[in-house]
Design an enzyme around this catalytic site. Structure first.
Site, PDB file in Angstrom:
ATOM      1  N   HIS A 216       0.852  -1.196  -0.193  1.00 58.46           N
ATOM      2  CA  HIS A 216      -0.003  -0.071   0.003  1.00 58.46           C
ATOM      3  C   HIS A 216       0.756   1.222  -0.015  1.00 58.46           C
ATOM      4  CE1 HIS A 216      -3.432   2.651   0.885  1.00 58.46           C
ATOM      5  NE2 HIS A 216      -2.536   3.192   1.857  1.00 58.46           N
ATOM      6  N   GLU A 217       1.765   1.155   0.728  1.00 59.76           N
ATOM      7  CA  GLU A 217       2.619   2.559   0.767  1.00 59.76           C
ATOM      8  C   GLU A 217       3.483   2.645  -0.421  1.00 59.76           C
ATOM      9  OE1 GLU A 217       3.358   4.602   3.500  1.00 59.76           O
ATOM     10  OE2 GLU A 217       1.857   3.235   4.681  1.00 59.76           O
ATOM     11  N   ARG A 219       2.439   1.769  -3.367  1.00 63.06           N
ATOM     12  CA  ARG A 219       1.606   2.046  -4.525  1.00 63.06           C
ATOM     13  C   ARG A 219       0.874   3.483  -4.392  1.00 63.06           C
ATOM     14  NH1 ARG A 219      -3.113  -1.983  -5.138  1.00 63.06           N
ATOM     15  NH2 ARG A 219      -1.680  -3.305  -6.295  1.00 63.06           N
ATOM     16  N   ALA A 336      10.543  14.911  16.166  1.00 63.73           N
ATOM     17  CA  ALA A 336      10.225  16.037  16.723  1.00 63.73           C
ATOM     18  C   ALA A 336      10.445  17.514  15.842  1.00 63.73           C
ATOM     19  CB  ALA A 336      11.608  16.197  17.940  1.00 63.73           C
ATOM     20  N   ARG A 338       9.785  17.641  12.560  1.00 63.06           N
ATOM     21  CA  ARG A 338       8.666  17.417  11.622  1.00 63.06           C
ATOM     22  C   ARG A 338       7.112  17.735  12.475  1.00 63.06           C
ATOM     23  NH1 ARG A 338       9.247  11.751  10.811  1.00 63.06           N
ATOM     24  NH2 ARG A 338       7.064  11.788   9.537  1.00 63.06           N
ATOM     25  N   ASP A 363       9.915  17.667  23.173  1.00 61.63           N
ATOM     26  CA  ASP A 363       9.485  18.727  22.220  1.00 61.63           C
ATOM     27  C   ASP A 363       8.329  19.503  22.837  1.00 61.63           C
ATOM     28  OD1 ASP A 363       7.255  17.598  21.333  1.00 61.63           O
ATOM     29  OD2 ASP A 363       8.278  16.196  20.187  1.00 61.63           O
ATOM     30  N   GLY A 393       7.006  11.127   6.197  1.00 59.20           N
ATOM     31  CA  GLY A 393       7.061   9.975   7.368  1.00 59.20           C
ATOM     32  C   GLY A 393       6.647   8.597   6.644  1.00 59.20           C
ATOM     33  N   LEU A 396       7.800   4.295  10.030  1.00 64.24           N
ATOM     34  CA  LEU A 396       8.539   3.050  10.455  1.00 64.24           C
ATOM     35  C   LEU A 396       9.784   3.401  11.387  1.00 64.24           C
ATOM     36  CD1 LEU A 396       9.558   1.048   6.774  1.00 64.24           C
ATOM     37  CD2 LEU A 396       8.039   0.339   9.018  1.00 64.24           C
ATOM     38  N   LEU A 398      10.027   4.760  14.315  1.00 61.52           N
ATOM     39  CA  LEU A 398       9.825   4.395  15.832  1.00 61.52           C
ATOM     40  C   LEU A 398      10.209   2.991  15.926  1.00 61.52           C
ATOM     41  CD1 LEU A 398       7.050   6.767  17.649  1.00 61.52           C
ATOM     42  CD2 LEU A 398       9.781   7.168  17.570  1.00 61.52           C
TER      43      LEU A 398
END
Ligand code: ADP
Length: 437
Positions: A216-217, A219, A336, A338, A363, A393, A396, A398
């Site tokens: 999905h990511e 595509r 932090a 972003r 933050d 982002g 993935l 963290l």
């Protein structure tokens, strides 16, 4: 045999002598030897009865003391019994060893008789099926395992495959998954093997989810790029418009690139040995580097009034893998930057605890609601999907940080107050710290 003949002869002669001494005439004197023979038969019978009693008593180590043939018979029997006893003890010992090996197995083993009743079960099988290996002996397995799938498995009598049944509860609400397979053996007997496949099934489903998520990511940016390509091919655009579309395509390609890089980092972390303890690196330099990268990101994203500051301890020397630690610390600082809006403050640095050395990032961003905290390190988990995408982002970051912390024998802690900000802490064992010279 000779001894018995001599005994018989002695009795006959003694009977004849007695008859002669008593003064019986020649005719009746014959009664003497006959009485001698009868006496010998009775005597021998008494000895035979003694031997029979000894055999019945099974006290083979305490034989009656007899001479002659009976003594010989007793000695031979005693030796034969001793041999048998030793053999039986040996077999019992081997059986005990075999059963205790099966008992120690994490797989469940149950032996069923020809009527489907339990003859023996090990502890794992008892745990898997919720039965009692002692109390439920001779109970019908179909009465103890009440799952409908198991009932139809038994009914169909097709044991080429295994069957899944719900097992005991784990963590209160979810049920374990138990796989059962029957193997016929001997005369209508069954060997039943049980297996806890909960972890396996969970891993399979995680793998499926992961593949679906990755597809999905990938595509999503691909679809966007294809759309732009079609637009560029079909419309006559001004150079400015073309430049704009190519820039957007470049952004999507960069996004795929970051995703692939994060996936490779994760797979490297999973496939390589844990970092050792002897490679020492400069913690201050590491901190400087991730703060500089954070500052560049802040500038590139146009957050001119965002402040990045260094906090805590200096003179830190650290043992660990430099590229892994750079990646983990960099992820926390870039998150932090972003997620904290322009004007916010980000502080990062080393702090010394009683039994750990901590890398802390604070933050003044939007914060994270408590219900999201336990899931933050799951792959592709995002609190705000569109915000994550907007800021480049992958979902993935963290997961990578947690992996790196654990590989260094440490942990990742997150605390946050919505509207006030978040604190992310990688705490590593104190053994990984020493004050720089
Ligand atoms: P992403 O690439 O989406 O940032 P991460 O795994 O790094 O993925 O983070 C998971 C989610 O945690 C993010 O999508 C975001 O919702 C949240 N998050 C991470 N860091 C912060 C932060 N400093 N402030 C607020 N939310 C954060």
């Amino acid at each position: 045999m000779l001894m018995r003949l001599i005994e018989l002869l002695v009795c006959v002669v003694a009977g004849w002598l007695l008859a002669t001494l008593v003064g019986l005439d020649t005719h009746t004197a014959l009664l003497g030897p006959i009485a001698g023979v009868v006496a010998w038969v009775v005597w021998d019978g008494l000895k035979a009865a003694k031997v029979a009693r000894w055999l019945q008593s099974r006290r083979y180590n305490n034989p009656p003391k007899l001479l002659g043939v009976w003594g010989d018979f007793i000695e031979r029997s005693r030796k034969a019994f001793r041999r048998l006893q030793r053999k039986a003890q040996d077999s019992q010992r081997r059986l005990d060893e075999f059963l205790s090996a099966i008992q120690a197995s994490p797989n469940g083993v149950i032996l069923l008789d020809d009527l489907g009743r339990i003859e023996w079960a090990n502890q794992s099988a008892s745990d898997h099926l919720g039965i009692d290996a002692q109390r439920d002996i001779r109970q019908y397995i179909r009465n103890l395992v009440r799952s409908p799938s198991f009932a139809s498995y038994l009914q169909r009598q097709n044991f080429d495959h295994s069957v899944l049944i719900p097992g005991p509860a784990i963590n209160g609400d979810t049920l374990a998954e138990i796989s059962i397979r029957m193997f016929p053996y001997g005369r209508d007997r069954m060997l039943m093997l049980t297996n806890d496949v909960t972890a396996l099934k969970r891993a399979e489903s995680m793998r499926r989810d992961f593949v679906a998520n990755v597809s999905h990511e990938i595509r999503t940016p691909l679809t966007v790029i294809r759309g732009f390509v079609e637009t560029l091919q079909s419309l006559s655009l001004t150079p400015d418009e073309q430049h704009h579309y190519l820039e957007l395509m470049g952004q999507q390609a960069a996004r795929m690139d970051t995703l692939v890089a994060d996936l490779l980092t994760l797979s490297r972390l999973e496939g390589s040995p844990a970092p050792g303890w002897h490679e020492w690196l400069d913690g201050d330099q590491l901190l400087e580097r991730v703060l500089q990268d954070g500052q560049s990101l802040s500038t590139v994203t146009g957050k001119a009034s965002q402040t990045l500051q260094r906090l805590g301890l200096s003179g830190v020397s650290l043992s660990g893998n430099i590229s892994e630690l750079t990646s983990a610390m960099g992820n926390l600082v870039s998150n932090a930057v972003r997620y904290t809006p322009d004007g916010g403050v980000i502080s990062a640095g080393w702090e010394l605890g009683s039994d750990s050395i901590k890398f802390v990032v604070r933050d003044t961003g939007p914060g994270i609601a408590p219900e999201h905290l336990p899931r933050l390190t799951e792959r592709f988990y995002r609190v705000d999907r569109s915000r994550s995408r907007e800021t480049g982002g992958t979902g993935l970051g963290l997961a990578i940080v947690k992996h790196v912390a654990q590989r260094h024998g440490g942990e990742l802690h997150v605390s946050s107050v919505v509207g006030q900000g978040s604190t992310f802490v990688i705490s590593l064992p104190i053994k990984r710290y020493r004050a720089a010279a």
